[in-house]
Scaffold this motif. Structure first.
Motif, mmCIF file in Angstrom:
data_model
loop_
_atom_site.group_PDB
_atom_site.id
_atom_site.type_symbol
_atom_site.label_atom_id
_atom_site.label_comp_id
_atom_site.label_asym_id
_atom_site.label_seq_id
_atom_site.Cartn_x
_atom_site.Cartn_y
_atom_site.Cartn_z
ATOM 1 N N GLN A 266 -10.590 13.508 -1.997
ATOM 2 C CA GLN A 266 -11.155 14.174 -0.310
ATOM 3 C C GLN A 266 -12.504 14.409 -0.754
ATOM 4 O OE1 GLN A 266 -8.309 16.543 1.634
ATOM 5 N NE2 GLN A 266 -9.482 15.758 3.414
ATOM 6 N N MET A 267 -12.366 15.586 -1.470
ATOM 7 C CA MET A 267 -14.096 16.180 -2.303
ATOM 8 C C MET A 267 -15.320 15.789 -2.248
ATOM 9 S SD MET A 267 -13.433 19.359 -1.830
ATOM 10 C CE MET A 267 -15.265 19.778 -3.363
ATOM 11 N N LEU A 268 -14.977 13.667 -2.439
ATOM 12 C CA LEU A 268 -15.956 13.577 -2.504
ATOM 13 C C LEU A 268 -16.616 12.387 -1.698
ATOM 14 C CD1 LEU A 268 -17.107 12.361 -5.400
ATOM 15 C CD2 LEU A 268 -15.585 10.536 -5.317
ATOM 16 N N THR A 269 -15.367 12.226 -0.752
ATOM 17 C CA THR A 269 -15.431 11.266 0.690
ATOM 18 C C THR A 269 -16.568 11.756 1.798
ATOM 19 O OG1 THR A 269 -13.208 10.257 0.213
ATOM 20 C CG2 THR A 269 -14.870 10.025 2.419
ATOM 21 N N ASP A 270 -17.094 11.776 2.459
ATOM 22 C CA ASP A 270 -18.442 11.737 3.338
ATOM 23 C C ASP A 270 -17.215 12.575 4.505
ATOM 24 O OD1 ASP A 270 -20.205 12.159 5.119
ATOM 25 O OD2 ASP A 270 -21.723 10.530 4.469
ATOM 26 N N SER A 271 -17.278 13.550 4.885
ATOM 27 C CA SER A 271 -16.627 14.325 5.723
ATOM 28 C C SER A 271 -16.577 13.304 7.694
ATOM 29 C CB SER A 271 -16.623 15.287 6.356
ATOM 30 O OG SER A 271 -18.188 16.390 6.641
ATOM 31 N N CYS A 272 -18.587 12.486 7.869
ATOM 32 C CA CYS A 272 -19.068 12.094 8.355
ATOM 33 C C CYS A 272 -17.198 10.508 8.457
ATOM 34 C CB CYS A 272 -20.198 11.435 8.921
ATOM 35 S SG CYS A 272 -21.555 12.788 8.803
ATOM 36 N N LEU A 273 -17.210 10.341 7.754
ATOM 37 C CA LEU A 273 -16.722 9.169 8.023
ATOM 38 C C LEU A 273 -14.273 9.507 8.533
ATOM 39 C CD1 LEU A 273 -17.118 7.911 4.527
ATOM 40 C CD2 LEU A 273 -17.851 6.586 6.861
ATOM 41 N N GLU A 274 -14.631 11.219 8.316
ATOM 42 C CA GLU A 274 -13.173 10.800 9.269
ATOM 43 C C GLU A 274 -11.942 9.282 10.434
ATOM 44 O OE1 GLU A 274 -10.055 14.709 9.855
ATOM 45 O OE2 GLU A 274 -12.686 14.683 9.590
ATOM 46 N N GLY A 275 -11.054 9.270 9.758
ATOM 47 C CA GLY A 275 -10.692 8.307 10.127
ATOM 48 C C GLY A 275 -11.002 6.722 10.262
ATOM 49 N N GLN A 276 -11.855 6.504 9.590
ATOM 50 C CA GLN A 276 -12.659 5.470 9.632
ATOM 51 C C GLN A 276 -12.451 4.376 8.862
ATOM 52 O OE1 GLN A 276 -16.929 4.498 9.608
ATOM 53 N NE2 GLN A 276 -17.082 7.109 11.221
ATOM 54 N N PHE A 277 -11.361 4.473 7.574
ATOM 55 C CA PHE A 277 -11.085 3.703 6.854
ATOM 56 C C PHE A 277 -9.879 4.309 6.071
ATOM 57 C CE2 PHE A 277 -13.503 7.053 4.560
ATOM 58 C CZ PHE A 277 -13.050 7.095 3.716
ATOM 59 N N SER A 278 -8.946 3.663 5.494
ATOM 60 C CA SER A 278 -7.316 3.874 4.988
ATOM 61 C C SER A 278 -7.559 4.337 3.615
ATOM 62 C CB SER A 278 -6.611 3.312 5.079
ATOM 63 O OG SER A 278 -7.312 1.971 3.977
ATOM 64 N N ASN A 279 -6.008 5.000 3.318
ATOM 65 C CA ASN A 279 -6.751 6.448 1.650
ATOM 66 C C ASN A 279 -6.813 4.637 0.634
ATOM 67 O OD1 ASN A 279 -6.385 8.383 2.646
ATOM 68 N ND2 ASN A 279 -4.244 8.443 2.516
ATOM 69 N N ASP A 280 -6.104 3.243 1.034
ATOM 70 C CA ASP A 280 -6.161 2.613 0.204
ATOM 71 C C ASP A 280 -7.595 1.766 0.541
ATOM 72 O OD1 ASP A 280 -3.137 2.466 0.135
ATOM 73 O OD2 ASP A 280 -2.453 0.727 1.453
ATOM 74 N N ASP A 281 -8.141 2.003 1.096
ATOM 75 C CA ASP A 281 -10.138 1.275 1.218
ATOM 76 C C ASP A 281 -10.558 1.751 0.610
ATOM 77 O OD1 ASP A 281 -9.211 -0.699 2.557
ATOM 78 O OD2 ASP A 281 -9.720 -0.180 4.920
#
Length: 488
Positions: A266-281
């Protein structure tokens, strides 16, 4: 420093994951991506490139490092309206002209719609230049790290990753697997906002120069040991780009691998992307980046495997890239100014009124030059020609305007972009679009960032039935006008 070698797979994903990526049975045929409308590689004269870039004008520099970079990239336009990017090397970079020419010709044989293709080179005296297709919609670095209107969407980030992998697969299939300093500045966006890999990285910055930037945090570990670039080094750099796409930041691989090892994705993921992809992706992309960043080169996947892994992840494949990016695609999508609108409609009367109101503001510097020479009889006659031309232009006597402006231009004591622009419109009014186009290009050569020159080129090109080039010139004029208004 995080995990290394095959230990990464075990500590991140458990012993059940063997690190292999399945080959796609129907990977997109790279040969189908070869393009036919790109001209064959050719040698350009330095004079042609000087004209195309308005004398290598500072205003035409498009590389991020500007004038002080050892190798500067300029935008330019050839006489046939083809827009180009020109990379001018440091004078000491390639002392052996034959070696430079051989390298450039080899890269110039590649033709693919995933590349910003190399159109030619120049090798005159100690000048060394590369000429490529111009990509008008900035770099991945700009859209990912320095965006102004909207962050890049997840579907577009995945598309960038796939297009880049396909570009590398194509280059590898043609025997050009080495790419130097692959990073977010090397990925550029074409007229339709599709991502392409710049061909400039397929050549070193010099015969003996370093292939990677001095930022050691992003350099493949084997390059630090040997100083040599390998195909596996390119895969490592692809892994750092996947991290860029995932995080929206330029994170050093060692730090990213520490986060992955600690399952702190989660720390690695862009916060602007929230809700745009699944955990699997998200997990799948992290898994792929991890494989690319293996410490041992032989553990990293080949480009063909990267393509196979990325194809199933694609989203919104039917949505055009320009729509995903929020970039206008053609004049119909542009918020045009009154002048831009008049040019799009080819309303010559409206254009005439606007140019009359503008006057000669863009000639202020040149007018100062004139004042020192006004005492000569010849100069007085020249000024009178210009004044007579202005009167004729104002009263819509365009034949007389052409004649008077031509007298002024032929003396050649000074150059005036507005005189060329007024004669260009006079030619359009007289149904002479090719002459109008020539004058509009002259106006732009004198003043590279003057929007009216681009707009008049658009009108002339519309009149010549060269629709695509006209749309590009209209868009260029609109962009220049918006920049001008923003800074004024």
């Amino acid at each position: 420093m995080g995990c290394e070698c095959s230990k990464l797979s075990a500590c991140c994903w458990g012993t059940g994951y063997n690190g292999s990526i399945p080959e796609a049975e129907d990977v997109e045929n790279v040969e189908k991506s070869e393009v036919n409308d790109v001209p064959a590689f050719r040698e350009f004269s330095i004079e042609t490139l000087r004209m195309a870039t308005s004398g290598f004008a500072v205003e035409n520099i498009v590389s991020e490092h500007g004038e002080k970079a050892p190798n500067v990239v300029y935008k330019g336009k050839l006489e046939n309206q083809k827009r180009i990017a020109v990379k001018r090397f440091n004078r000491s970079a390639w002392p052996d002209s034959r070696q430079f020419l051989e390298e450039a010709k080899a890269v110039g044989q590649l033709r693919n719609n995933r590349l910003a293709n190399l159109l030619g080179c120049c090798c005159e005296g100690d000048e060394r230049l590369l000429v490529a297709e111009f990509m008008p919609n900035d770099t991945l670095a700009k859209h990912l790290f320095h965006w102004e209107t909207q962050p890049m969407k997840w579907a577009m980030r995945l598309r960038v990753a796939l297009h880049l992998a396909q570009a590398l697969e194509y280059c590898t299939s043609k025997g050009r697997a080495l790419y130097h300093d692959l990073n977010a500045y090397r990925i550029v966006f074409d007229d339709d906002a599709n991502p392409r890999l710049s061909c400039f990285g397929l050549m070193k910055n010099s015969r003996d120069g370093k292939s990677y930037s001095t930022n050691l945090a992003f350099t493949p570990p084997e390059y630090l040991r040997t100083g040599r670039v390998t195909a596996e080094s390119v895969t490592y750099s692809f892994g750092t780009l996947l991290l860029d796409l995932l995080s929206g930041k330029h994170i050093p691989p060692s730090h990213a691998l520490d986060l992955i090892r600690d399952r702190n994705i989660q720390m690695l993921t862009d916060s602007c992307l929230e809700g745009q992809f699944s955990n699997d992706d998200g997990t799948e992309l992290v898994r792929l980046a991890s494989r690319c960043l293996q410490y041992e080169p032989r553990e990293r996947p080949h480009p063909k495997s990267l393509v196979a892994a990325l194809i199933p992840l694609q989203k919104d494949t039917e949505v055009p890239s320009h729509a995903l990016m929020g970039i206008p695609n053609g004049a119909a999508d542009l918020p045009l100014s009154p002048l831009g609108e008049a040019c799009f409609r080819m309303d010559l009367t409206a254009i005439h009124e606007i140019i009359e109101k503008v006057g000669y503001k863009d000639d202020e510097g040149a007018a100062t030059e004139l004042s020192f020479q006004m005492w000569t009889n010849q100069m007085q006659e020249t000024l009178n020609s210009k004044k007579k031309g202005d009167v004729a232009f104002r009263h819509k006597d365009f034949r007389a305007a052409i004649e008077c402006y031509s007298l002024f231009i032929e003396v050649g004591t000074m150059v005036s972009p507005t005189v060329y622009a007024r004669r260009s419109l006079s030619y359009l009014m007289s149904d002479l679009p090719q002459e109008a186009l020539d004058d509009a290009m002259q106006a732009q050569a004198i003043s590279p960032v003057w929007h009216i020159a681009s707009y008049l080129q658009a009108v002339a090109l519309f009149a010549l039935k060269r629709e695509n080039e006209a749309q590009a010139a209209l868009k260029e004029g609109s962009v220049l006008e918006n920049k001008r208004n923003a800074t004024s």
